[in-house]
Design an enzyme around this catalytic site. Sequence first.
Site, PDB file in Angstrom:
ATOM      1  CG  ASP A   1      -0.270   0.048   2.527  1.00 39.99           C
ATOM      2  OD1 ASP A   1       0.916   0.408   2.567  1.00 39.99           O
ATOM      3  OD2 ASP A   1      -0.912  -0.260   3.536  1.00 39.99           O
TER       4      ASP A   1
ATOM      5  CG  ASP B   1      -5.860  -5.228   2.290  1.00 44.45           C
ATOM      6  OD1 ASP B   1      -5.374  -4.759   3.337  1.00 44.45           O
ATOM      7  OD2 ASP B   1      -6.541  -4.534   1.490  1.00 44.45           O
TER       8      ASP B   1
END
Length: 379
Positions: free
Chosen positions: A95, A274
């Site tokens: 990320d 996720d």
Amino acid sequence: MAQLKFELAYQDTASSARAGTITTDHGTIQTPIFMPVGTAGTVKGVTQQQLKNDVQAQIILGNTYHLYLRPGLDVLSTAGGLHRFNGWDRPILTDSGGYQVFSLAGTRKITEEGVVFRSHIDGSKHLFTPEKVMDIQRIIGADIIMAFDECAPYPSDYNYARKSMEMTHRWLDRCIKHFDNTPDRYGYTQNLFPIVQGNMYEDLRKISAEYIASKEAPGNAIGGLSVGEPEPEMYHFTQLCCEILPVQKPRYLMGVGTPWNILECIALGIDMFDCVMPTRNGRNAMLFTTKGVVNIDNKKWEFDQSPIDDGIDCEISQFYSKSYLRHLMKSKELLGLTIASVHNLAFYLWLVKEARKHILAGDFLSWKNELVPRLKQKC
């Protein structure tokens, strides 16, 4: 080495669920997929061998903010990237660190240039710009790199949400430009995914999804959901975005969620998920099972010698009893945290694997509708 590819194997006719294959230089990923979160280069309490053999993970996450601060870019670069540093030879997604930076509400300042923040470790001052975040993720060495965005808080007023979205789009353009002008690291292809924002406003979500789709990236993400809004809102905005994002590219819903959230969003057309929930909840004695949610701390499990869950293909879940795991948790033994974390992750990976089977078999919707109430019930 080639850019990420996505091939659709089957599109469900009764819902928007689909089964596909993502191909990266570190291997293939069968979708729909759940990605365990390895914040600091490790999925907490779980070895890479357990991730492969027990959990059967196909891809894991790393966190840009945390890895940038510790161990730092020099260590990661010297190691040859995160794959070599932690020994994970399958795909990795990072990320952008945006969510972590923006959660530091009292110690950061957002400007057009980027975000100035102070480290939660030592208070040192840092600047994340779109360009720097691309460089950091290149050095970390992820196969999939996320654009730097602002995740506006929930709730946000319309003007703030609009300005935040517009800045996220300007930052995306800077991310793409810098990404395109810098080389891949470590001899394999890295891929940039943009992120839809827009908070809980339909017009903003549509504008953002259309803008992201126009970039023709190898995959696209939906951010800013599962941040406290009611579940029906999350599903509504997920569906809205999926109707706009291109069919031929994988769709990644960031930070979601419970097992039933995942099944409902698969039905809406999401391919990738996720969440820290499996490991975080596991460490706090909450287990997700094929029969429902189990609080292993409860006294009712004290003498229960049945397996944690014999309904999934995981040796750890089938080998250890509820009674033994409760004992470990009550005794604060570290093994208990590992067993609970491995089980929950294995359950999530079992769930998306089963979803894929039923999508391919053509009976996903009826299977999902029957399973969701059972998964939600408290055992």
